[in-house]
Design a protein around this motif. Structure first.
Motif, PDB file in Angstrom:
ATOM      1  N   UNK A  26       0.977  -1.259  -0.131  1.00 30.86           N
ATOM      2  CA  UNK A  26       0.095   0.017   0.043  1.00 30.86           C
ATOM      3  C   UNK A  26       0.991   1.197  -0.003  1.00 30.86           C
ATOM      4  N   UNK A  27       1.815   1.215   0.719  1.00 30.63           N
ATOM      5  CA  UNK A  27       2.813   2.430   1.159  1.00 30.63           C
ATOM      6  C   UNK A  27       3.578   2.852  -0.049  1.00 30.63           C
ATOM      7  N   UNK A  28       4.023   1.841  -0.740  1.00 34.30           N
ATOM      8  CA  UNK A  28       5.169   1.844  -1.832  1.00 34.30           C
ATOM      9  C   UNK A  28       4.246   2.819  -2.895  1.00 34.30           C
ATOM     10  N   UNK A  29       2.908   2.842  -2.974  1.00 30.77           N
ATOM     11  CA  UNK A  29       2.468   3.582  -3.951  1.00 30.77           C
ATOM     12  C   UNK A  29       2.431   5.081  -3.785  1.00 30.77           C
ATOM     13  N   UNK A  30       2.923   5.444  -2.510  1.00 29.26           N
ATOM     14  CA  UNK A  30       3.033   6.815  -2.193  1.00 29.26           C
ATOM     15  C   UNK A  30       4.475   7.297  -2.171  1.00 29.26           C
ATOM     16  N   UNK A  31       5.411   6.337  -2.467  1.00 30.47           N
ATOM     17  CA  UNK A  31       6.792   6.688  -2.068  1.00 30.47           C
ATOM     18  C   UNK A  31       7.495   6.965  -3.261  1.00 30.47           C
ATOM     19  N   UNK A 116      -4.778   9.652   3.213  1.00 27.92           N
ATOM     20  CA  UNK A 116      -5.678   8.751   2.938  1.00 27.92           C
ATOM     21  C   UNK A 116      -5.767   7.365   3.134  1.00 27.92           C
ATOM     22  N   UNK A 117      -4.150   6.828   2.966  1.00 26.73           N
ATOM     23  CA  UNK A 117      -4.332   5.466   3.245  1.00 26.73           C
ATOM     24  C   UNK A 117      -4.832   5.097   4.634  1.00 26.73           C
ATOM     25  N   UNK A 118      -4.034   5.965   5.493  1.00 26.87           N
ATOM     26  CA  UNK A 118      -4.186   5.729   7.064  1.00 26.87           C
ATOM     27  C   UNK A 118      -5.870   5.817   7.461  1.00 26.87           C
ATOM     28  N   UNK A 119      -6.609   7.014   6.583  1.00 30.39           N
ATOM     29  CA  UNK A 119      -8.191   7.015   7.057  1.00 30.39           C
ATOM     30  C   UNK A 119      -8.760   5.875   6.514  1.00 30.39           C
ATOM     31  N   UNK A 120      -8.305   5.257   5.212  1.00 33.04           N
ATOM     32  CA  UNK A 120      -9.031   4.080   4.499  1.00 33.04           C
ATOM     33  C   UNK A 120      -8.875   2.773   5.186  1.00 33.04           C
ATOM     34  N   UNK A 121      -7.433   2.730   5.799  1.00 32.07           N
ATOM     35  CA  UNK A 121      -6.976   1.552   6.350  1.00 32.07           C
ATOM     36  C   UNK A 121      -6.579   1.679   7.642  1.00 32.07           C
ATOM     37  N   UNK A 122      -7.424   1.405   8.899  1.00 31.31           N
ATOM     38  CA  UNK A 122      -6.833   1.848  10.033  1.00 31.31           C
ATOM     39  C   UNK A 122      -5.863   0.955  10.523  1.00 31.31           C
ATOM     40  N   UNK A 123      -5.461  -0.216  10.031  1.00 29.51           N
ATOM     41  CA  UNK A 123      -4.484  -0.960  10.313  1.00 29.51           C
ATOM     42  C   UNK A 123      -3.216  -0.214   9.965  1.00 29.51           C
ATOM     43  N   UNK A 124      -3.237   0.331   8.632  1.00 31.00           N
ATOM     44  CA  UNK A 124      -1.923   1.087   8.265  1.00 31.00           C
ATOM     45  C   UNK A 124      -1.599   2.060   9.276  1.00 31.00           C
ATOM     46  N   UNK A 125      -2.500   2.810   9.485  1.00 27.21           N
ATOM     47  CA  UNK A 125      -2.553   4.093  10.452  1.00 27.21           C
ATOM     48  C   UNK A 125      -1.935   3.493  11.813  1.00 27.21           C
ATOM     49  N   UNK A 126      -2.599   2.254  12.300  1.00 24.88           N
ATOM     50  CA  UNK A 126      -1.795   1.904  13.591  1.00 24.88           C
ATOM     51  C   UNK A 126      -0.503   1.236  13.626  1.00 24.88           C
TER      52      UNK A 126
END
Ligand SMILES: Cc1cc2nc3c(=O)[nH]c(=O)nc-3n(C[C@H](O)[C@H](O)[C@H](O)COP(=O)(O)OP(=O)(O)OC[C@H]3O[C@@H](n4cnc5c(N)ncnc54)[C@H](O)[C@@H]3O)c2cc1C
Ligand code: FES
Lengths: 155, 273
Positions: A26-31, A116-126
């Motif tokens: 997920x995060x690689x798409x933001x990097x 956006x990712x953190x809002x959409x996928x709480x596990x990523x935010x955590x």
């Protein structure tokens, strides 16, 4: 640089060691990768915090500009460190300048994409919280210790 | 120290006085008559500015002629008088007293010397002894600002000779390309490439800095019984008689100043002592 390679670079960074494969995907798409020559300004105080940097090589000085005087270096950051924590703190503005002390290689993560990712996928935010809170707390503790001015007299 | 007269100062002369910055000086001493006892790295002498007072000052080394050197920061009446002394000035010396750094016991291990501020002075002779074996020692030194790094020339020479030296300051102006942060930030690079279980650490500096550093080293896997701290308490007799320097069950002048972390870790968190 392909997405696959950026994902590998993310996985290598110590602050991402706890992240599972799906989160890294997920995060690689933001990097993206970034480079700065020695002396270049990486961040400027007051600018929108639209990115956070993960340092891979080289050193960065966090500076405070002081009117009529040379800026003061408040802290230096090194490979494995995180630069630009304001991406997660409204109103998302950088609170200091950051300047490359040597040639710097970093990964930058787009702040809007991350939020956006953190809002959409709480596990990523955590996962972010678990990985980054200790890093930020450690830096805060170090700054608190420097406030004591231990070497000021008698030290 | 001659056990017969540990309270009697030997009359000494300043052979040379070297300024080390605004309020710090290194005095090399020689006896006016007779001889001085040698002293091991980590031990201290009581230096007496006649008519003013005595202060505990660590040995920061011996010169080529074997004369003791002391690096002193002016913080009060006695140390102000000592740092103002020039070659030829006279003073009294009692010592050496206390425990030293266990340099000889670290064979086969990597030694990490972590010094905060003037704490580099008592560590200097231990670093010099360990550095006789290439690659045996790394040095971390923290100071308030780049211009207050102690022994700056010698630190550069050690680094040029291959001793890893990590410098950090509390704040700096542009032009400084070293670290800005605490000594704890230097520990990961200083430990990199070493098995922490095979690292020994000598710490000297303000107690808050040593407490946090010892904790960080032990969290990183350095065994607590391989970490030593040089403790400081107000001293009077220097020989375990008056109790001024009591630290729990220990007298710092007699059982210290160099104490092993596992012995004092619990005491370091006590506010009453
Ligand atoms: C084992 C050992 C080794 C040492 N090695 C060195 C060394 O190598 N170099 C060196 O420079 N110093 C060293 N010291 C520290 C030095 O002995 C002390 O700083 C000593 O007290 C200085 O004496 P003074 O008369 O100059 O200052 P003091 O008058 O004793 O004042 C020293 C400091 O304590 C403060 N102070 C004094 N009285 C009080 C009080 N009642 N309450 C609160 N604060 C007070 C003063 O403001 C000042 O900051 C060592 C100490 C020990 C125990
Ligand atoms: S100074 Fe007197 S007992 Fe230590």
């Amino acid at each position: 640089m392909t997405l696959r390679t950026i994902r590998e670079l993310l996985a290598e960074h110590p602050l991402f060691a706890r992240f599972d494969g799906a989160t890294l995907d997920e995060l690689a798409g933001c990097a993206r990768t970034e480079q700065f020559d020695s002396g270049a300004l990486v961040l400027r105080e007051g600018e929108t915090a639209d990115k956070v940097f993960l340092l891979r090589a080289g050193d960065v000085a966090v500076e405070m500009a002081t009117p009529g005087q040379p800026p003061m270096i408040m802290e230096t950051l090194h490979p494995g460190d995180l630069l630009g924590v304001s991406w997660l703190v409204a109103p998302y503005r950088h609170m200091a300048d950051a300047r490359a002390l040597s040639n710097v290689r970093a990964l930058s993560l787009d702040a809007a994409c991350l939020r956006e990712k953190c809002d959409a996928i709480p596990a990523v935010g955590y996962a972010f919280f678990r990985a980054w809170a200790p890093h930020v707390a450690q830096r805060m503790r170090a700054q608190r210790m420097r406030l004591l001015d231990l070497y000021g007299s008698g030290g | 120290m001659d056990g017969a007269a540990p309270m009697l100062p030997v009359r000494c002369r300043v052979a040379s006085a070297q300024a080390e910055g605004a309020d710090v000086a290194t005095l090399t001493l020689e006896p006016v008559a007779g001889a001085l006892s040698g002293g091991a790295p980590g031990q201290f002498n009581m230096l007496y500015a006649f008519g003013i007072g005595e202060a505990a000052i660590s040995l920061s080394g011996h010169d080529e002629a074997g004369r003791p050197m002391h690096t002193i920061r002016a913080v009060g009446a006695t140390t102000r008088a000592l740092t103002a002394m020039e070659a030829g000035a006279e003073l009294g010396l009692r010592g050496p007293f206390g425990t030293g750094w266990p340099v000889a016991d670290q064979a086969g291990r990597h030694l990490l010397a972590v010094a905060g501020g003037l704490g580099l002075a008592p560590l200097r002779p231990a670093i010099l002894a360990a550095a006789a074996q290439p690659g045996a020692v790394s040095v971390v030194h923290g100071a308030r600002s780049p211009d207050t790094l102690l022994y700056a020339g010698e630190l550069s020479a050690w680094a040029a000779e291959g001793t890893p030296v990590y410098l950090t300051v509390d704040h700096a102006a542009p032009g400084w390309t070293g670290r800005v942060g605490t000594v704890i930030g230097c520990l990961p690079p200083a430990l990199a490439g070493h098995d922490p279980a095979a690292v020994s650490a000598f710490l000297c500096g303000p107690e808050v800095m040593m407490r946090a550093t010892a904790q960080a080293l032990s969290d990183a896997g350095v065994p607590p019984d391989r970490i030593w701290l040089s403790m400081e308490r107000n001293m009077k007799c220097g020989i375990g008689l008056c109790g001024h320097c009591q630290y729990g069950p220990d007298f710092i002048c007699r059982d210290g100043p160099v104490l092993r972390y596992d012995r004092i870790a619990a005491r370091l968190t006590l506010r009453e002592i």
